[in-house]
Motif scaffolding. Structure first.
Motif, PDB file in Angstrom:
ATOM      1  N   UNK A 182      11.696   4.912   4.385  1.00 21.28           N
ATOM      2  CA  UNK A 182      12.587   3.823   3.970  1.00 21.28           C
ATOM      3  C   UNK A 182      12.249   3.359   2.558  1.00 21.28           C
ATOM      4  N   UNK A 183      10.953   3.212   2.285  1.00 23.80           N
ATOM      5  CA  UNK A 183      10.520   2.755   0.959  1.00 23.80           C
ATOM      6  C   UNK A 183      10.875   3.781  -0.109  1.00 23.80           C
ATOM      7  N   UNK A 184      10.647   5.028   0.223  1.00 28.02           N
ATOM      8  CA  UNK A 184      10.902   6.115  -0.734  1.00 28.02           C
ATOM      9  C   UNK A 184      12.383   6.108  -1.143  1.00 28.02           C
TER      10      UNK A 184
ATOM     11  N   UNK B  44       0.849  -1.212   0.000  1.00 29.52           N
ATOM     12  CA  UNK B  44       0.000   0.000   0.000  1.00 29.52           C
ATOM     13  C   UNK B  44       0.881   1.258   0.000  1.00 29.52           C
ATOM     14  N   UNK B  45       1.913   1.248   0.840  1.00 27.49           N
ATOM     15  CA  UNK B  45       2.775   2.433   0.926  1.00 27.49           C
ATOM     16  C   UNK B  45       3.509   2.674  -0.397  1.00 27.49           C
ATOM     17  N   UNK B  46       3.956   1.562  -1.029  1.00 31.78           N
ATOM     18  CA  UNK B  46       4.658   1.729  -2.316  1.00 31.78           C
ATOM     19  C   UNK B  46       3.725   2.328  -3.365  1.00 31.78           C
ATOM     20  N   UNK B  47       2.471   1.834  -3.384  1.00 27.72           N
ATOM     21  CA  UNK B  47       1.490   2.350  -4.353  1.00 27.72           C
ATOM     22  C   UNK B  47       1.254   3.842  -4.101  1.00 27.72           C
ATOM     23  N   UNK B  48       1.142   4.226  -2.824  1.00 27.69           N
ATOM     24  CA  UNK B  48       0.914   5.642  -2.490  1.00 27.69           C
ATOM     25  C   UNK B  48       2.090   6.505  -2.944  1.00 27.69           C
ATOM     26  N   UNK B  49       3.287   5.983  -2.729  1.00 24.53           N
ATOM     27  CA  UNK B  49       4.479   6.767  -3.096  1.00 24.53           C
ATOM     28  C   UNK B  49       4.550   6.934  -4.613  1.00 24.53           C
ATOM     29  N   UNK B  50       4.282   5.814  -5.339  1.00 31.63           N
ATOM     30  CA  UNK B  50       4.307   5.893  -6.818  1.00 31.63           C
ATOM     31  C   UNK B  50       3.285   6.906  -7.304  1.00 31.63           C
TER      32      UNK B  50
END
Ligand code: HEM
Length: 284
Positions: free
Chosen positions: A35-37, A11-17
């Motif tokens: 961290x993901x960013x 979910x966080x990766x999708x939000x960042x993209x």
């Protein structure tokens, strides 16, 4: 925890993209999103990035190393202040002298008694009570004081063998009477105005305590933890008077693994720290 972690990461990766280019990490400013960013940045070589499994593996660390420890420490501080009401009053006076409800970190760090209370809590009630290390090679530990073995022989050093586990008693060192004096077990924030010279031999990363450990694997989050504790105490102690909800001696440590938290010792009342909170009105 792994499946929940996977969902959070996806979910966080999708939000960042979706929010590419925004500085707000997809509207989020939490540690995992940061961290993901960084991991998704094209300027970082593939070999220096964490894969999803490695990122997900950080989540239990955030919870247990980061959340439970600070939560236990703050609970211990509230308990200690409910018992030592003079310290509670003195702390409240200092906190109420600040004219804002949203102090900066610099403002919080400028409050000496708040610093003493946090130090004393983390000394007497170190949330992580002990630690273990394995010796990677044979060694000999010099001792500051000789010990007598069961055959009556005196030794001024301790041989350590490769593979041997070493138990490091964090709480026992923090409350050692030979280091801190006869009142070492007591919660006395004032002691930090002048600590004994013997304390300087403790190699802890912070405040001559072993609470956040020492050496290359000391706690990476200790400054964050201190900031959280100070902010929580600032808000709670300004707003409420804290009173004990169970008779003296009724609260003690509950130890799970390495971690100790305050809880009711008897009477089947379950876990947790009952306290009576009364709104504090500075005008009265
Ligand atoms: C009062 C709060 C805390 C206490 C008492 C505490 C205590 C400790 C101790 C004793 C260690 C050494 C463990 C070992 O090497 O075996 C440690 C390591 C660690 N702590 Fe904390 N901690 C606290 C808060 C935090 C916070 C808020 C975070 C993260 C935001 C954090 C993250 C870590 C991590 C990742 C390590 C492992 C470091 C390494 O192995 O290099 N801790 N902590």
């Amino acid at each position: 925890m792994f499946s929940i972690g996977s969902q959070i990461v996806s979910k966080s990766k999708a939000d960042i993209k979706a929010s590419e280019g925004e500085k707000t990490l997809g509207g989020k400013r939490d540690l995992l999103s940061a961290l993901l960013r960084v991991n998704m940045s094209t300027t970082i070589p593939e070999t220096q990035r964490l894969n999803d499994t490695e990122v997900i593996a950080q989540i239990p660390s955030f919870f247990f190393a980061g959340h439970e420890t600070t939560s236990a420490a703050t609970a211990w501080a509230l308990y200690a202040l409910s018992v030592n009401t003079a310290a509670q009053t003195k702390l409240r006076e200092e906190l109420l002298a600040i004219s804002t409800e949203n102090p900066t970190m610099d403002e919080l760090n400028s409050l000496p008694y708040l610093e003493y209370v946090v130090r004393e809590t983390l000394r007497v009630h170190a949330p992580v009570v002990f630690n273990l290390r394995m010796a990677m090679e044979d060694d000999v530990l010099p001792l500051s004081k000789p010990y007598i073995d069961k055959e009556g022989k005196s030794h001024d050093s301790l041989p350590i063998h490769k593979g041997q586990m070493i138990h490091i008693p964090i709480l026992a060192v923090n409350t050692d009477k030979e280091i801190w004096g006869e009142d070492a077990d007591e919660f006395k924030p004032e002691r930090w105005a002048k600590i004994p010279d013997s304390v300087s031999t403790i190699p802890g990363v912070w405040a001559n305590l072993l609470t956040f450990f020492a050496g290359p694997h000391n706690c990476i989050g200790f400054r964050f933890s201190l900031a959280e504790m100070k902010a929580l105490l600032f808000t709670l102690v300004r707003a409420f008077e804290l009173e004990q909800a169970v008779p003296k001696g009724g609260i003690g440590p509950s130890i799970t693994g390495l971690l100790q938290s305050p809880m009711v010792l008897a009477g089947g009342k379950g876990s947790g720290l009952p306290l009576i909170l009364k709104p504090y009105n500075a005008q009265l």
